[in-house]
Design an enzyme around this catalytic site. Sequence first.
Site, short mmCIF file in Angstrom:
data_model
loop_
_atom_site.label_atom_id
_atom_site.label_comp_id
_atom_site.label_asym_id
_atom_site.label_seq_id
_atom_site.Cartn_x
_atom_site.Cartn_y
_atom_site.Cartn_z
N LEU A 19 28.80 66.83 22.13
CA LEU A 19 28.47 66.19 20.82
C LEU A 19 27.48 65.08 20.70
O LEU A 19 26.58 64.92 20.20
CB LEU A 19 29.81 65.65 20.08
CG LEU A 19 29.71 65.27 18.63
CD1 LEU A 19 29.03 66.29 17.46
CD2 LEU A 19 31.19 65.01 18.10
N TYR A 174 45.86 61.06 21.37
CA TYR A 174 44.46 61.16 20.67
C TYR A 174 44.53 60.93 19.31
O TYR A 174 43.62 60.25 18.77
CB TYR A 174 44.09 62.89 20.95
CG TYR A 174 42.90 63.12 20.26
CD1 TYR A 174 41.79 62.76 21.16
CD2 TYR A 174 42.51 64.06 19.30
CE1 TYR A 174 40.36 62.87 20.50
CE2 TYR A 174 41.37 64.20 18.94
CZ TYR A 174 40.17 63.84 19.71
OH TYR A 174 39.09 64.28 19.18
N LYS A 178 42.63 57.90 17.31
CA LYS A 178 41.55 58.35 16.19
C LYS A 178 42.20 57.62 15.12
O LYS A 178 41.10 57.27 14.27
CB LYS A 178 41.72 59.64 16.17
CG LYS A 178 40.82 60.58 17.22
CD LYS A 178 39.52 59.90 17.67
CE LYS A 178 38.72 60.77 18.69
NZ LYS A 178 37.46 60.04 18.95
#
Length: 314
Positions: A19, A174, A178
């Site tokens: 990405l 995670y 986030k």
Amino acid sequence: MSTSLEGLTAVVTGAGRGLGRAEALELARLGANVVVNDFGAPGRDGSGGASAAPADETVAEILAEGGRAVAHHGDVADLDTARELVDLAVDQFGRLDVLVNNAGILRDRMVFSMTPEEWDSVIRVHLRGHFGTTRFAAAHWRDRAKQSGAPVHGRIINTSSEAFVAGSPGQPNYAAAKGGIVGLTMSCASALARYGVTSNAICPRARTRMTEDVFTGSMGAPEQGIDPLAPEHVSPLVGYLASRRAGQVNGQLFVVHGGMVAVLGQPPVLAKFDAAKDLFTVDELDGLLGPFYARRTPGDGYANVSVLGLKHEH
């Protein structure tokens, strides 16, 4: 005013592959000078020859297309390194205008099996990594705005995840990181707007080396046609948010993948209850909250799992 980034300088972390690489290439295509960060120095290949570091490979792609870029191999979760990254942008290109925080790792495990190291490493790379670069970029923009007496062009584009929005059960570290990134994004949106800086976050879904074990089975890459999880579906949104045209877009959270962009809204207040006197009692709360939750669908809580079903409609 256009979406061209000509004359602007961007830093993209974790841009050696996946990405971040797609985002760095898109920003360069739009005219930006790009500082490409990815942790890892050049090494040796199987024959004993030198092998390029991922950041160097992305820089080579940008240069081959006539763009301007420089590599940075440091760990963005280290604050001294994060400072060096911002300084490199200024030293090489005279200024910093866009910060894309993308670097991250996965250490997936159920919460009852997760080790402290698996927790700490993910929080460190994602959340601390976002903080370090933001800390020094924000100081750079504040100083420039004070010196000029006018707002600057500053863009922070952070990377959150649907794992936070939907509450991914196998990713407590995670999802927590986030979620923290969204909080950081919104705080910066409020604090830095006066200097001309916008702060937004994206929740991308993309097939990368980091997610190759996540998107399998029915979500595997198609044999023909465009992969709906190709990183190139995400990078145009980053290019837009980096541009002068997006100056009014601030404090926003987007879900983006496969030809679709969804703007997430404010969490609604579903109900409000007031104590009959100054303080609630447990029994009073039971009398109010008990009937309320009895009418609601079990599991219908703060997490928004409906985002997982969003897709491009032709």
